[in-house]
Design an enzyme around this catalytic site. Structure first.
Site, mmCIF file in Angstrom:
data_model
loop_
_atom_site.group_PDB
_atom_site.id
_atom_site.type_symbol
_atom_site.label_atom_id
_atom_site.label_comp_id
_atom_site.label_asym_id
_atom_site.label_seq_id
_atom_site.Cartn_x
_atom_site.Cartn_y
_atom_site.Cartn_z
ATOM 1 N N HIS A 17 0.837 -1.203 0.000
ATOM 2 C CA HIS A 17 0.000 0.000 0.000
ATOM 3 C C HIS A 17 0.873 1.256 0.000
ATOM 4 O O HIS A 17 0.615 2.204 -0.743
ATOM 5 C CB HIS A 17 -0.875 0.045 1.260
ATOM 6 C CG HIS A 17 -1.939 -1.006 1.345
ATOM 7 N ND1 HIS A 17 -2.116 -1.793 2.453
ATOM 8 C CD2 HIS A 17 -2.894 -1.398 0.463
ATOM 9 C CE1 HIS A 17 -3.140 -2.611 2.260
ATOM 10 N NE2 HIS A 17 -3.627 -2.402 1.045
ATOM 11 N N LYS A 41 -16.838 -7.360 6.750
ATOM 12 C CA LYS A 41 -15.635 -8.145 6.476
ATOM 13 C C LYS A 41 -14.941 -8.572 7.767
ATOM 14 O O LYS A 41 -13.971 -9.333 7.733
ATOM 15 C CB LYS A 41 -14.662 -7.304 5.635
ATOM 16 C CG LYS A 41 -14.613 -7.679 4.150
ATOM 17 C CD LYS A 41 -13.408 -7.007 3.514
ATOM 18 C CE LYS A 41 -13.187 -7.363 2.071
ATOM 19 N NZ LYS A 41 -12.021 -6.630 1.519
ATOM 20 N N ARG A 95 -2.162 -5.987 -8.625
ATOM 21 C CA ARG A 95 -1.138 -6.981 -8.328
ATOM 22 C C ARG A 95 -1.080 -7.991 -9.466
ATOM 23 O O ARG A 95 -0.195 -7.991 -10.274
ATOM 24 C CB ARG A 95 -1.424 -7.668 -6.995
ATOM 25 C CG ARG A 95 -1.004 -6.839 -5.812
ATOM 26 C CD ARG A 95 -1.596 -7.321 -4.541
ATOM 27 N NE ARG A 95 -3.043 -7.162 -4.538
ATOM 28 C CZ ARG A 95 -3.806 -7.204 -3.479
ATOM 29 N NH1 ARG A 95 -3.267 -7.439 -2.317
ATOM 30 N NH2 ARG A 95 -5.104 -7.023 -3.560
ATOM 31 N N SER A 133 -2.830 -7.856 2.486
ATOM 32 C CA SER A 133 -3.153 -7.764 3.924
ATOM 33 C C SER A 133 -3.646 -9.095 4.461
ATOM 34 O O SER A 133 -3.285 -9.513 5.566
ATOM 35 C CB SER A 133 -4.232 -6.707 4.156
ATOM 36 O OG SER A 133 -3.777 -5.448 3.777
HETATM 37 P P1 ADP Z 1 -9.680 -3.952 -0.705
HETATM 38 O O1 ADP Z 1 -10.520 -4.422 0.457
HETATM 39 O O2 ADP Z 1 -10.294 -2.878 -1.551
HETATM 40 O O3 ADP Z 1 -9.053 -5.055 -1.518
HETATM 41 P P2 ADP Z 1 -7.016 -3.472 0.307
HETATM 42 O O4 ADP Z 1 -6.701 -2.677 1.518
HETATM 43 O O5 ADP Z 1 -6.705 -4.932 0.351
HETATM 44 O O6 ADP Z 1 -8.525 -3.184 0.036
HETATM 45 O O7 ADP Z 1 -6.297 -2.854 -0.961
HETATM 46 C C1 ADP Z 1 -6.501 -1.523 -1.355
HETATM 47 C C2 ADP Z 1 -5.929 -1.315 -2.738
HETATM 48 O O8 ADP Z 1 -4.528 -1.529 -2.714
HETATM 49 C C3 ADP Z 1 -6.459 -2.254 -3.816
HETATM 50 O O9 ADP Z 1 -6.522 -1.531 -5.033
HETATM 51 C C4 ADP Z 1 -5.413 -3.327 -3.886
HETATM 52 O O10 ADP Z 1 -5.396 -3.954 -5.157
HETATM 53 C C5 ADP Z 1 -4.166 -2.498 -3.676
HETATM 54 N N1 ADP Z 1 -3.046 -3.273 -3.162
HETATM 55 C C6 ADP Z 1 -2.972 -3.959 -2.006
HETATM 56 N N2 ADP Z 1 -1.781 -4.557 -1.857
HETATM 57 C C7 ADP Z 1 -1.060 -4.234 -2.980
HETATM 58 C C8 ADP Z 1 0.259 -4.558 -3.456
HETATM 59 N N3 ADP Z 1 1.069 -5.353 -2.773
HETATM 60 N N4 ADP Z 1 0.631 -4.061 -4.661
HETATM 61 C C9 ADP Z 1 -0.207 -3.287 -5.364
HETATM 62 N N5 ADP Z 1 -1.445 -2.943 -4.990
HETATM 63 C C10 ADP Z 1 -1.877 -3.405 -3.804
#
Ligand code: ADP
Length: 164
Positions: A17, A41, A95, A133
Site C-alpha cells: 500500500h 468483512k 497486483r 493484507s
Molecule cells: P480492498 O478491500 O479494496 O481489496 P485493500 O486494503 O486490500 O482493500 O487494498 C486496497 C488497494 O490496494 C487495492 O486496489 C489493492 O489492489 C491495492 N493493493 C494492495 N496490496 C497491494 C500490493 N502489494 N501491490 C499493489 N497494490 C496493492
C-alpha cells in the site's frame, strides 16, 4: 488542485500500500486514503487503529513530497465518497491477473454511476507486488515473520494480536 482517492480496507496497511501511496503522490496535490469501514468483512484492526496507522505511516511521506495525505473513513458508494472529498481520480493498485478481473468490473460500473471520475491503476515495485493484507494476517497468526511486508509499528501491532 488535483485530488486523488485511494480506497481500501487497509487491514492492516502494508509496504505494498505504501509503495502505491508514494507513486500516487506523483500524480496528485492531495491524496485521500479512503478507509472502508467494512464491518461485514470483520476487520482485525478497528477503524480507529487503521486510521491512525495510515496517518502515522503517511506523515513522513507527506512531509517529503509536499503532498497532503489524509485518512478518510467511508462506508458509502465509492463514487459518492470521491465526490464527498472532491476527488477526480480514484487510485487502485494492481497486483495480478486476479485483481484485474474484479477491478475491470468496478471501473465499468463506477463509470456508469459517475463518468467524471477517472480510475488509474498503479503497480507496486516488484518486491512488494505479492503482498496482501489477508496473507500478512495469516502469516502473523501462524507465527511467521512479517518484517518484509509491513512497517515496524504495524508488525508490533500484529504481534500484540497474535502473541507467540
Ligand atoms: P480492498 O478491500 O479494496 O481489496 P485493500 O486494503 O486490500 O482493500 O487494498 C486496497 C488497494 O490496494 C487495492 O486496489 C489493492 O489492489 C491495492 N493493493 C494492495 N496490496 C497491494 C500490493 N502489494 N501491490 C499493489 N497494490 C496493492
Amino acid at each position: 488542485m488535483r485530488v486523488g482517492l485511494y480506497p481500501g480496507t487497509f487491514d492492516p496497511l502494508t509496504l505494498g500500500h505504501l509503495d502505491i501511496i508514494g507513486r500516487a503522490t506523483l500524480l496528485v496535490d492531495r491524496l485521500v486514503i479512503g478507509i472502508a469501514i467494512n464491518k461485514d468483512k470483520g476487520p482485525l484492526f478497528s477503524l480507529e487503529e487503521r486510521v491512525s496507522m495510515v496517518e502515522a505511516e503517511c506523515a513522513k511521506l507527506s512531509a517529503k513530497t509536499g503532498v497532503e495525505i489524509v485518512a478518510h473513513p467511508f462506508d458509502n458508494l465509492l463514487v459518492d465518497c470521491a465526490r464527498d472529498v472532491g476527488a477526480g481520480i480514484i487510485v487502485r493498485g494492481l497486483r495480478a491477473v486476479a485483481d484485474f478481473e474484479y477491478e475491470y468490473q468496478m471501473v465499468g460500473m463506477n463509470r456508469q454511476l459517475d463518468d467524471s471520475i477517472e480510475t488509474v491503476f498503479l503497480m507496486a515495485d516488484a518486491q512488494y507486488q505479492a503482498i496482501a493484507s489477508r496473507l500478512v494476517k495469516e502469516i502473523a497468526r501462524l507465527g511467521g515473520d512479517v518484517t518484509d511486508f509491513v512497517p515496524p509499528a504495524i508488525k508490533t501491532a500484529l504481534d500484540r494480536h497474535f502473541p507467540t
